[in-house]
Write a protein that holds these residues in place. Sequence first.
Motif, mmCIF file in Angstrom:
data_model
loop_
_atom_site.group_PDB
_atom_site.id
_atom_site.type_symbol
_atom_site.label_atom_id
_atom_site.label_comp_id
_atom_site.label_asym_id
_atom_site.label_seq_id
_atom_site.Cartn_x
_atom_site.Cartn_y
_atom_site.Cartn_z
ATOM 1 N N PRO A 1 0.748 -1.300 0.189
ATOM 2 C CA PRO A 1 0.116 -0.078 0.057
ATOM 3 C C PRO A 1 0.847 1.363 -0.047
ATOM 4 O O PRO A 1 0.487 2.395 0.613
ATOM 5 N N TYR A 2 1.918 1.234 -0.520
ATOM 6 C CA TYR A 2 2.906 2.522 -0.487
ATOM 7 C C TYR A 2 3.876 2.439 -1.990
ATOM 8 O O TYR A 2 3.753 1.355 -2.616
ATOM 9 N N THR A 3 4.139 3.328 -2.170
ATOM 10 C CA THR A 3 5.241 3.431 -3.541
ATOM 11 C C THR A 3 6.510 2.812 -3.240
ATOM 12 O O THR A 3 7.344 3.308 -2.254
ATOM 13 N N LEU A 4 7.191 1.989 -4.251
ATOM 14 C CA LEU A 4 8.474 1.508 -3.963
ATOM 15 C C LEU A 4 8.840 1.492 -5.525
ATOM 16 O O LEU A 4 8.396 0.778 -6.420
ATOM 17 N N GLU A 5 9.880 2.296 -5.906
ATOM 18 C CA GLU A 5 10.415 2.425 -7.175
ATOM 19 C C GLU A 5 11.863 2.287 -7.413
ATOM 20 O O GLU A 5 12.646 2.358 -6.417
ATOM 21 N N ALA A 6 12.487 1.745 -8.333
ATOM 22 C CA ALA A 6 13.696 1.893 -8.641
ATOM 23 C C ALA A 6 14.030 2.290 -10.135
ATOM 24 O O ALA A 6 13.390 2.049 -11.323
ATOM 25 N N TYR A 7 14.851 3.336 -10.173
ATOM 26 C CA TYR A 7 15.097 4.265 -11.381
ATOM 27 C C TYR A 7 16.534 4.745 -11.386
ATOM 28 O O TYR A 7 17.122 4.926 -10.221
ATOM 29 N N PRO A 8 16.802 5.231 -12.411
ATOM 30 C CA PRO A 8 16.566 5.129 -13.975
ATOM 31 C C PRO A 8 16.684 3.930 -14.163
ATOM 32 O O PRO A 8 17.565 3.089 -13.744
ATOM 33 N N ASN A 9 15.930 3.346 -15.225
ATOM 34 C CA ASN A 9 16.142 1.940 -15.657
ATOM 35 C C ASN A 9 16.016 2.023 -17.194
ATOM 36 O O ASN A 9 14.815 2.376 -17.678
ATOM 37 N N PRO A 10 16.860 1.860 -18.115
ATOM 38 C CA PRO A 10 18.349 1.445 -17.658
ATOM 39 C C PRO A 10 18.920 2.535 -16.949
ATOM 40 O O PRO A 10 18.780 3.681 -17.008
ATOM 41 N N ALA A 11 20.039 1.806 -16.229
ATOM 42 C CA ALA A 11 21.107 2.953 -15.508
ATOM 43 C C ALA A 11 22.288 2.829 -15.937
ATOM 44 O O ALA A 11 22.742 1.778 -16.551
#
Length: 103
Positions: free
Chosen positions: A24-34
């Motif tokens: 119920p929360y935001t979880l992001e990995a960025y930038p992709n591609p890195a």
Amino acid sequence: TILSQGFHQPGLVITAIKMPVEIPYTLEAYPNPACDRLLIKLENEEKADYQYGLYDLNGRLLEEKELQGDVTTVDLNHYPFGIYLLRISLSGKEVKTFEVIKQ
């Protein structure tokens, strides 16, 4: 033209490949591609025991650390170009897995 499995599709980038539980929360990995660094963003009221593990495609653990605050930086400079799996866990239980492309 029909494309089948095995053809390179440069416009296709997968970010989250596995979410065992709804979060119920935001979880992001960025930038992709890195290129040189990857940012992990966690927007959650509870700052609990979150960790990340970076794996190669053979399943070998390359790096494992705790998430620090709202945004955690993962240094990718010492890893070769390729595809990696970034697994986020909470108290040892997997929350979300990202496929990360290092260019």
